[in-house]
Design an enzyme around this catalytic site. Structure first.
Site, PDB file in Angstrom:
ATOM      1  N   ALA A   1       0.862  -1.346  -0.193  1.00 48.63           N
ATOM      2  CA  ALA A   1      -0.174   0.097  -0.078  1.00 48.63           C
ATOM      3  C   ALA A   1       0.741   1.491   0.005  1.00 48.63           C
ATOM      4  O   ALA A   1       0.532   2.445  -0.624  1.00 48.63           O
ATOM      5  CB  ALA A   1      -1.066   0.194   1.218  1.00 48.63           C
TER       6      ALA A   1
ATOM      7  N   THR B   1       0.677   5.629  -1.771  1.00 45.18           N
ATOM      8  CA  THR B   1       0.168   6.850  -0.708  1.00 45.18           C
ATOM      9  C   THR B   1       0.652   8.080  -1.597  1.00 45.18           C
ATOM     10  O   THR B   1      -0.047   9.131  -1.223  1.00 45.18           O
ATOM     11  CB  THR B   1       0.769   6.778   0.505  1.00 45.18           C
ATOM     12  OG1 THR B   1       2.229   6.269   0.367  1.00 45.18           O
ATOM     13  CG2 THR B   1       0.310   5.503   1.530  1.00 45.18           C
TER      14      THR B   1
ATOM     15  N   PHE C   1      -3.020   1.341   4.924  1.00 45.46           N
ATOM     16  CA  PHE C   1      -3.808   0.569   6.033  1.00 45.46           C
ATOM     17  C   PHE C   1      -3.240   0.925   7.357  1.00 45.46           C
ATOM     18  O   PHE C   1      -4.087   1.221   8.370  1.00 45.46           O
ATOM     19  CB  PHE C   1      -3.851  -0.887   5.738  1.00 45.46           C
ATOM     20  CG  PHE C   1      -4.641  -1.147   4.565  1.00 45.46           C
ATOM     21  CD1 PHE C   1      -5.986  -1.297   4.594  1.00 45.46           C
ATOM     22  CD2 PHE C   1      -4.113  -1.281   3.369  1.00 45.46           C
ATOM     23  CE1 PHE C   1      -6.843  -1.542   3.440  1.00 45.46           C
ATOM     24  CE2 PHE C   1      -4.767  -1.459   2.306  1.00 45.46           C
ATOM     25  CZ  PHE C   1      -6.148  -1.547   2.155  1.00 45.46           C
TER      26      PHE C   1
ATOM     27  N   ILE D   1      -4.689  -3.071  -5.098  1.00 42.34           N
ATOM     28  CA  ILE D   1      -5.597  -3.416  -5.968  1.00 42.34           C
ATOM     29  C   ILE D   1      -6.133  -2.455  -7.067  1.00 42.34           C
ATOM     30  O   ILE D   1      -7.368  -2.133  -7.468  1.00 42.34           O
ATOM     31  CB  ILE D   1      -6.965  -3.766  -5.237  1.00 42.34           C
ATOM     32  CG1 ILE D   1      -7.387  -2.778  -4.189  1.00 42.34           C
ATOM     33  CG2 ILE D   1      -6.899  -5.128  -4.496  1.00 42.34           C
ATOM     34  CD1 ILE D   1      -8.826  -3.136  -3.311  1.00 42.34           C
TER      35      ILE D   1
ATOM     36  N   HIS E   1      -3.934  -9.406  -4.811  1.00 43.25           N
ATOM     37  CA  HIS E   1      -5.180  -9.492  -4.008  1.00 43.25           C
ATOM     38  C   HIS E   1      -6.286  -8.738  -5.082  1.00 43.25           C
ATOM     39  O   HIS E   1      -7.271  -8.228  -4.773  1.00 43.25           O
ATOM     40  CB  HIS E   1      -4.978  -8.275  -2.818  1.00 43.25           C
ATOM     41  CG  HIS E   1      -4.256  -8.884  -1.712  1.00 43.25           C
ATOM     42  ND1 HIS E   1      -3.489  -8.293  -0.893  1.00 43.25           N
ATOM     43  CD2 HIS E   1      -3.954  -9.946  -1.572  1.00 43.25           C
ATOM     44  CE1 HIS E   1      -2.716  -8.811   0.110  1.00 43.25           C
ATOM     45  NE2 HIS E   1      -3.018  -9.957  -0.372  1.00 43.25           N
TER      46      HIS E   1
ATOM     47  N   CYS F   1     -19.855 -10.824 -12.483  1.00 42.23           N
ATOM     48  CA  CYS F   1     -21.094 -11.173 -12.224  1.00 42.23           C
ATOM     49  C   CYS F   1     -21.131 -12.875 -11.594  1.00 42.23           C
ATOM     50  O   CYS F   1     -20.496 -13.595 -12.217  1.00 42.23           O
ATOM     51  CB  CYS F   1     -22.204 -11.060 -13.376  1.00 42.23           C
ATOM     52  SG  CYS F   1     -23.495 -11.938 -13.149  1.00 42.23           S
TER      53      CYS F   1
ATOM     54  N   CYS G   1     -23.577 -15.076 -14.468  1.00 38.09           N
ATOM     55  CA  CYS G   1     -23.125 -15.295 -15.852  1.00 38.09           C
ATOM     56  C   CYS G   1     -21.531 -15.070 -16.179  1.00 38.09           C
ATOM     57  O   CYS G   1     -21.038 -15.544 -17.171  1.00 38.09           O
ATOM     58  CB  CYS G   1     -23.867 -14.443 -16.796  1.00 38.09           C
ATOM     59  SG  CYS G   1     -23.431 -12.751 -16.738  1.00 38.09           S
TER      60      CYS G   1
ATOM     61  N   ILE H   1       8.942   6.178  -0.698  1.00 35.43           N
ATOM     62  CA  ILE H   1       9.109   5.441  -1.693  1.00 35.43           C
ATOM     63  C   ILE H   1       9.202   6.052  -3.333  1.00 35.43           C
ATOM     64  O   ILE H   1      10.030   6.011  -3.945  1.00 35.43           O
ATOM     65  CB  ILE H   1       8.471   4.263  -1.684  1.00 35.43           C
ATOM     66  CG1 ILE H   1       8.844   3.214  -2.749  1.00 35.43           C
ATOM     67  CG2 ILE H   1       7.013   4.337  -1.947  1.00 35.43           C
ATOM     68  CD1 ILE H   1       8.264   1.575  -2.440  1.00 35.43           C
TER      69      ILE H   1
END
Length: 253
Positions: free
Chosen positions: A34, A38, A45, A115, A131, A139, A142, A247
């Protein structure tokens, strides 16, 4: 392995060190969390102002669990839209440099716990998303796939904010790995293979406390292990090079 390396805190020196290491190795892999995003305005988190320090009706770990998604879909999607999807976020210097390194043949792959899709937005092509991604929403009836804008547009809802497939009426679930769900086997195998074949592994922007992702580092048998993180991690003692600065600045080369 060198133990208890002295952390590099100066961003300019960190950038020089990283540039040299990428030059000296043929099969580098970047493993990120994460903290990589940033600088793009996406909160992490566990840091002081991170998501887990904010106050909600339920703990974020609960709201991001499979059982919460099943039992409280309306609350899940409200939290998910507000806190997990950042459609306006743009890649930062770290994402851009990694994409450039891949382009010139100096980076074999990116393994990410994020993500947000920012590595691909910057131009990286070999990305193992442990992740999943907010940009794929599937869906459950389907198998039709919808993008993040569709899920956030609230066009196709059941009246409670839960997205419903216009093709078959099935619930549309984000293609992200929730707590209590296993990682995708194909993605996991690809990430393990990339790390096992690497001669340089750069770990960045991750606290290395979320398993099974944090356990992937044990597959690295290469020459140099680098950890770039603002705060100490449980695996610092194994690193050949420790970098303790922002970073995005460390990757400004």
């Amino acid at each position: 392995m060198a133990h208890h390396a002295e952390p590099i805190t100066d961003a300019a020196r960190a950038a020089q060190t990283l540039e040299r290491l990428f030059d000296e190795h043929e099969h580098a892999v970047f493993f990120g969390g994460a903290g990589v995003s940033t600088a793009s305005g996406i909160p992490d988190f566990r840091s002081v102002d991170g998501l887990y320090r904010q106050h909600f009706d339920y703990p974020p770990e609960t709201m991001l669990s499979h059982s919460f998604y099943v039992e409280h879909p309306a609350e899940f999607f409200r939290f998910y839209r507000e806190r997990m999807v950042a459609l306006d976020a743009q890649p930062n210097a770290c994402h851009r440099t990694l994409a450039a390194l891949e382009h010139v043949g100096k980076l074999d792959a990116v393994v990410t716990q994020n993500i947000d899709g920012l590595h691909q937005a910057a131009g990286s092509r070999r990305v193992w998303e442990l992740h999943g991604s907010v940009h794929r929403n599937i869906c459950q009836g389907c198998g039709a796939v919808y993008d993040a804008r569709w899920v956030c547009s609230r066009e196709h809802e059941d009246g409670r904010g839960v997205p419903v497939c216009p093709v078959c009426g099935g619930t549309v679930k984000p293609d992200v790995v929730l707590y209590e769900e296993p990682l995708d086997e194909r993605v996991l195998e690809g990430a393990v293979r990339a790390i096992a074949q690497a001669d340089l592994l750069v770990i960045g922007g991750t606290s290395l406390v979320v398993y099974p992702a944090a356990g992937l580092t044990r597959y690295f048998q290469g020459d140099k292990l680098v950890i770039v993180n603002r705060d100490p991690t449980p695996q610092d003692a194994a690193a050949d090079v420790l970098i303790s600065c922002e970073i995005a600045q460390a990757f400004s080369f």
